[in-house]
Write a protein that holds these residues in place. Structure first.
Motif, short mmCIF file in Angstrom:
data_model
loop_
_atom_site.label_atom_id
_atom_site.label_comp_id
_atom_site.label_asym_id
_atom_site.label_seq_id
_atom_site.Cartn_x
_atom_site.Cartn_y
_atom_site.Cartn_z
N ILE A 73 20.10 -29.64 73.49
CA ILE A 73 19.42 -30.08 72.27
C ILE A 73 19.70 -29.07 71.17
O ILE A 73 19.47 -27.87 71.33
N GLU A 74 20.17 -29.60 70.09
CA GLU A 74 20.45 -28.76 68.93
C GLU A 74 19.21 -28.76 68.02
O GLU A 74 18.71 -29.82 67.64
N VAL A 75 18.71 -27.60 67.74
CA VAL A 75 17.52 -27.48 66.91
C VAL A 75 17.95 -27.14 65.49
O VAL A 75 18.67 -26.17 65.25
N LYS A 76 17.49 -27.95 64.52
CA LYS A 76 17.81 -27.71 63.11
C LYS A 76 16.52 -27.41 62.36
O LYS A 76 15.54 -28.14 62.51
N ASN A 77 16.55 -26.35 61.63
CA ASN A 77 15.39 -26.00 60.82
C ASN A 77 15.63 -26.50 59.39
O ASN A 77 16.71 -26.30 58.83
N LYS A 78 14.60 -27.05 58.78
CA LYS A 78 14.74 -27.55 57.40
C LYS A 78 14.41 -26.51 56.41
O LYS A 78 13.67 -25.66 56.47
#
Length: 140
Positions: free
Chosen positions: A135-140
């Motif tokens: 799972i790739e976690v992207k922070n906004k």
């Protein structure tokens, strides 16, 4: 009044039922080796007991995810004319096919024979192996 149920040591009807489960080959009951088939995430394993069988006379094939084991055993006896009360030790050819539980790479199969036990390992095809997706976690 006590009733005691008598159970015979040997049941001829059970023996007849069991013998009817075996396939016929040329009018005789054929030797059909028992097989254990199990798997892990990478391979399918097949164990079959072949006591007294020369592994050089055993042929193993895998085609369309069906494993076939066939071969022959020879009876070696100096006295051919015995007065048998019961004869269960089979000699002659045997043949057994089993459908494997998943798609495999038959050309990469390996077999080992030790103390009368044939162990076959067949790798699963890549498309059927479980895949872990990170799972790739992207922070906004």
């Amino acid at each position: 009044m006590n009733l005691i149920k008598w159970t015979p040591m040997w049941d001829p009807f059970e023996e007849m039922d069991r013998s009817l489960d075996l396939p016929m080959v040329r009018g005789l009951r054929a030797f059909v080796p028992a097989m254990d088939v199990y798997q892990d995430k990478d391979n399918v394993y097949i164990d079959t007991a072949l006591p007294g069988i020369d592994p050089a006379k055993v042929e193993i094939t895998v085609e369309n995810d069906i494993l076939t084991v066939k071969g022959a055993t020879q009876k070696k006896s100096e006295v051919e004319d015995k007065n048998y009360y019961r004869k269960e030790v089979q000699s002659g050819s045997f043949y057994r096919s089993v459908a494997l539980p998943t798609h495999v790479l038959g050309d990469k199969a390996k077999a080992e024979f030790s103390e009368g036990l044939l162990k076959i390992t067949v790798p699963k095809a890549e498309e059927v192996k479980p895949k872990t997706i990170k799972i790739e976690v992207k922070n906004k």
